[in-house]
Design a protein around this motif. Structure first.
Motif, short mmCIF file in Angstrom:
data_model
loop_
_atom_site.label_atom_id
_atom_site.label_comp_id
_atom_site.label_asym_id
_atom_site.label_seq_id
_atom_site.Cartn_x
_atom_site.Cartn_y
_atom_site.Cartn_z
N ASN A 48 -71.63 -111.89 -26.15
CA ASN A 48 -70.94 -112.78 -27.09
C ASN A 48 -71.88 -113.25 -28.20
OD1 ASN A 48 -68.49 -112.64 -25.78
ND2 ASN A 48 -68.81 -114.51 -24.61
N TYR A 49 -73.13 -113.54 -27.85
CA TYR A 49 -74.11 -113.98 -28.84
C TYR A 49 -74.37 -112.87 -29.87
CZ TYR A 49 -78.55 -115.36 -30.90
OH TYR A 49 -79.55 -115.67 -31.78
N LEU A 50 -74.57 -111.67 -29.40
CA LEU A 50 -74.83 -110.55 -30.31
C LEU A 50 -73.61 -110.27 -31.20
CD1 LEU A 50 -76.83 -108.23 -27.90
CD2 LEU A 50 -77.72 -109.68 -29.75
N PHE A 51 -72.40 -110.41 -30.62
CA PHE A 51 -71.18 -110.25 -31.41
C PHE A 51 -71.11 -111.34 -32.48
CE2 PHE A 51 -66.86 -111.78 -32.18
CZ PHE A 51 -66.30 -110.64 -32.75
N ALA A 52 -71.34 -112.58 -32.08
CA ALA A 52 -71.26 -113.71 -33.02
C ALA A 52 -72.22 -113.50 -34.20
CB ALA A 52 -71.56 -115.02 -32.30
N ARG A 53 -73.43 -113.08 -33.90
CA ARG A 53 -74.40 -112.83 -34.98
C ARG A 53 -73.93 -111.73 -35.91
NH1 ARG A 53 -80.51 -112.54 -33.15
NH2 ARG A 53 -80.37 -111.27 -35.00
N ALA A 54 -73.26 -110.72 -35.35
CA ALA A 54 -72.83 -109.56 -36.15
C ALA A 54 -71.68 -109.89 -37.10
CB ALA A 54 -72.43 -108.41 -35.23
N VAL A 55 -70.87 -110.90 -36.77
CA VAL A 55 -69.69 -111.18 -37.59
C VAL A 55 -69.81 -112.46 -38.42
CG1 VAL A 55 -68.14 -109.83 -36.12
CG2 VAL A 55 -68.44 -112.29 -35.69
N VAL A 56 -71.04 -112.97 -38.57
CA VAL A 56 -71.26 -114.14 -39.43
C VAL A 56 -70.84 -113.78 -40.85
CG1 VAL A 56 -73.04 -115.57 -40.52
CG2 VAL A 56 -73.06 -115.22 -38.06
N GLY A 57 -70.03 -114.63 -41.44
CA GLY A 57 -69.55 -114.40 -42.80
C GLY A 57 -68.25 -113.63 -42.85
N GLN A 58 -67.89 -112.96 -41.76
CA GLN A 58 -66.63 -112.22 -41.70
C GLN A 58 -65.61 -112.96 -40.86
OE1 GLN A 58 -67.71 -108.40 -40.17
NE2 GLN A 58 -69.30 -108.12 -41.71
N GLU A 59 -66.03 -113.40 -39.68
CA GLU A 59 -65.15 -114.13 -38.77
C GLU A 59 -65.71 -115.50 -38.39
OE1 GLU A 59 -63.71 -111.99 -35.36
OE2 GLU A 59 -63.83 -110.09 -36.42
N LEU A 60 -67.05 -115.63 -38.44
CA LEU A 60 -67.69 -116.86 -38.01
C LEU A 60 -68.61 -117.42 -39.09
CD1 LEU A 60 -68.69 -115.70 -34.41
CD2 LEU A 60 -66.75 -117.14 -35.03
N SER A 61 -68.80 -118.74 -39.05
CA SER A 61 -69.69 -119.39 -40.01
C SER A 61 -71.14 -119.13 -39.65
CB SER A 61 -69.44 -120.91 -39.99
OG SER A 61 -69.86 -121.44 -38.73
N VAL A 62 -72.01 -119.42 -40.60
CA VAL A 62 -73.45 -119.40 -40.33
C VAL A 62 -73.69 -120.43 -39.23
CG1 VAL A 62 -75.72 -119.90 -41.31
CG2 VAL A 62 -73.99 -118.72 -42.68
N PRO A 63 -74.47 -120.09 -38.20
CA PRO A 63 -74.63 -121.01 -37.07
C PRO A 63 -75.40 -122.27 -37.45
CG PRO A 63 -76.13 -119.17 -36.85
CD PRO A 63 -75.24 -118.86 -38.02
N GLU A 64 -75.09 -123.35 -36.72
CA GLU A 64 -75.76 -124.63 -36.91
C GLU A 64 -76.32 -125.09 -35.58
OE1 GLU A 64 -72.61 -127.13 -38.26
OE2 GLU A 64 -72.76 -126.43 -40.32
N VAL A 65 -77.50 -125.70 -35.62
CA VAL A 65 -78.10 -126.28 -34.42
C VAL A 65 -77.56 -127.70 -34.27
CG1 VAL A 65 -80.24 -127.03 -33.31
CG2 VAL A 65 -80.20 -124.92 -34.65
#
Length: 80
Positions: A48-65
């Motif tokens: 899930n983490y690798l997927f999330a990183r791959a779809v930043v800007g397409q499906e998910l926002s830039v991650p925030e801490v």
């Protein structure tokens, strides 16, 4: 998913929010700098983490801490 505990006792998580569905996304335990320990994740969470990183800007926002204090229940609301 719960956050990662730092030396100060604070919990942190890296959150990827959906660009299309409010309240949806992924969260992963991390340190204060946003680094995720891939070796500590389950196989599913790592995928899930690798997927999330791959779809930043397409499906998910830039991650925030996010710092999750004082209770760990604040962490993991998005699901990972």
């Amino acid at each position: 998913m719960t956050g990662s505990k730092s030396k100060s006792g604070a919990l942190y998580e890296l959150r990827f929010r959906s660009l299309f569905d409010a309240g949806r996304g992924y969260s992963f335990p991390c340190d204060a700098s946003g680094h995720v320990d891939l070796d500590s994740l389950s196989e599913r969470a790592r995928s899930n983490y690798l997927f999330a990183r791959a779809v930043v800007g397409q499906e998910l926002s830039v991650p925030e801490v996010h710092r999750c204090d004082p209770t760990p229940r604040e962490c993991g609301k998005l699901g990972g």
